[in-house]
Design an enzyme around this catalytic site. Sequence first.
Site, PDB file in Angstrom:
ATOM      1  N   HIS A  50       0.951  -1.305   0.031  1.00 59.13           N
ATOM      2  CA  HIS A  50       0.031  -0.067   0.031  1.00 59.13           C
ATOM      3  C   HIS A  50       0.817   1.134   0.036  1.00 59.13           C
ATOM      4  CE1 HIS A  50      -3.960   1.873   0.373  1.00 59.13           C
ATOM      5  NE2 HIS A  50      -3.581   2.634   1.399  1.00 59.13           N
ATOM      6  N   HIS A  96     -10.184   2.372  -1.439  1.00 61.30           N
ATOM      7  CA  HIS A  96     -10.451   2.115  -0.033  1.00 61.30           C
ATOM      8  C   HIS A  96     -11.210   0.645   0.005  1.00 61.30           C
ATOM      9  CE1 HIS A  96     -10.259   4.313   4.001  1.00 61.30           C
ATOM     10  NE2 HIS A  96      -9.197   4.098   3.601  1.00 61.30           N
TER      11      HIS A  96
END
Length: 744
Positions: A50, A96
């Site tokens: 990430h 998300h």
Amino acid sequence: MTIPNDIRITPELVAAHGLKPDEYQRILDLIGREPTFTELGIFSAMWNEHCSYKSSKRWLRTLPTSGPQVIQGPGENAGVVDIGDGQCVVFKMESHNHPSYIEPYQGAATGVGGILRDVFTMGARPIAAMNALRFGAPDHPKTQHLVAGVVAGIGGYGNSFGVPTVGGEVNFDPRYNGNCLVNAFAAGLARTDGIFYSKAEGVGLPVVYLGAKTGRDGVGGATMASAEFDETIEEKRPTVQVGDPFTEKCLLEACLELMATGAVIAIQDMGAAGLTCSAVEMGAKGDLGIELDLDKVPVREERMSAYEMMLSESQERMLMVLRPEKEPEAEEIFRKWGLDFAIVGRTTDDLRFRILHGGEEVANLPIKELGDEAPEYDRPWAEPKMPPALDAATVPAADVADSLLKLLGSPDLSSRRWVWEQYDTLIQGNSLQIPGGDAGVVRVEDHPTKALAFSSDVTPRYCEADSFEGGKQAVAECWRNLTATGADPLAVTDNLNFGNPERPEIMGQFVRAIKGIGEACRALSFPIVSGNVSLYNETLGQAIPPTPTIAGVGLIPDWSKMARIAFAGEGQAILLAGAPESWGTHLGQSAYLRDVHGRAEGAPPPVDLAHEKRVGDFVRGVIRSGTVTAAHDCSDGGLAVALAEMAMASGIGARIDAPVNSASAAFFGEDQGRYVLTAALAREDAQLATLIEDARKAGVSLIAIGVTGGRELKLGEARAISVEELKEAHEGWFPRFMQDGSLQ
């Protein structure tokens, strides 16, 4: 209970932090000792997918990221593109996904909050938002719950913050059953001489914490977002952040007010990995060290450990490097807006990341190796097996009218009104086109004629069949949607959603998609200026379809000449631009093949990028000349669905000629690079013949296929369908599904 810093580091603890044994060995070699527990958490956060892009960096470098209009490409909080007159548009898209599956409302809400911060961190005031949502099969027991929570979260945050949601996508597919996708986009306006960056400059300068207090929400969120899901998924709920849009609105106003004073040297929002990532990025980019004293960090919970404070992903927080003489003025601004202001550290010249807590040093690490010199992998990848092209002649004919109604009422092609009516699409008062058109359009405030167009696109079933062509098509469709409003496509941001990159077949999908995206962006002069990669979108080994979402921005020089999809009047010629003589040929991977015949076969439609460019440039020209009264691109469902959408948007029907060859392929084929146009000309008008000849000279096919009028849509020899019947089919599915789970 406070987590101590001297916990023994075991292989199990290392694995729980998402680090492989060889990565942990690299840490030992790098620092020459065993890390503290806080240091392990910091490495875990900064070296996960990430934050580090360790599996994708090698391929992301191959993408085109520059152009005459590009002010800032990838590497900052958001991309920046010049729109003339000293103004620029700042935009980015980010995922998300994992948080939204675990806790849909807060996961989606904080996704919106995070992308808005990325934009205003650069000095831009947000003016538009979009979202691209993928959910599992409608009959899956969790799908309805996820849709309701995600849509409510997006609306709850965006509406309260005060940004219009002007576009987006919603798809359903069983492969998203265990892993929904929530990709959030935001764009803002700024002055070209008022852009702010995250690179720290100057030694001994104050590092300032701004915004909301730090809590335990979101601890480990970045690591969770870099892992596959398994049966322990519900235990990950504490890793989901909690957002407050009203605090974020205050943070926006305080930041923009402070930026106007000249106090800000560098600024970074606290997103993934919170205080850790923001501090490391600021220091590493500026070739500086950072020292933080956690005793000075504003907290909202007692006895927080250094580990928790460094990895908390509490929302609505910023980190800045300020000019020392401006500290009192800066503090006064933030106190006025009811926000915390605390000097929590300083810049240093030793390239170390030092963390103090309770009077002790709890971390001392090399900052460059944490940041821009993190590990990078060239993972093995396999060429996927390509499906053979589908012979359209093998698809049995079906009733054209019945097929159109079935497509309009299907989960993927039905109206998304239920979704976007929960979003404020008009706030700020500049929205010229809201969801339902080819692209959202927002007027550029303080300019008499300019507007910006926004579109988000990808067709996952195409990417599943051939991620190279699917990647090309995602870019081309985005470019086409912007063009259909009359906009000059400027640049894109991407959100690359894939499964586990450690599997060569998944990495192969990723690599081929990148190659397709890059080829299309180069051919269309459509550079990528920002983006996000979301990997490990798998549950119990089941990967999502490859989903490289492309969001683009275009500039309309004069919004009074923009095109819309609604038929503009009766008796107008309907033209098909960019199509073969038979209007349509390609049924492989089409919505018609899947939803009417229950087959998912064949190669996706190929994208001829030179043809795409020729047709788009011609269409944009005739829109701006005022020749065209309506425009709509052909995509899912082909020509028939495009015509139905134009009729429903206006309440005006149309009569379409009978195609020469297969009606199924002509009306439902998904050949690329096509637009439906209307002109206020009669079929026999000499001006129409001139327009068709002008198109031919430009190398573009332009075919007169029908005329607008009445209150029915008649496709060739098929029975006429009233516009009301079209609307009933189109508008009914989503509300019924959300009300009682009906799949009909």
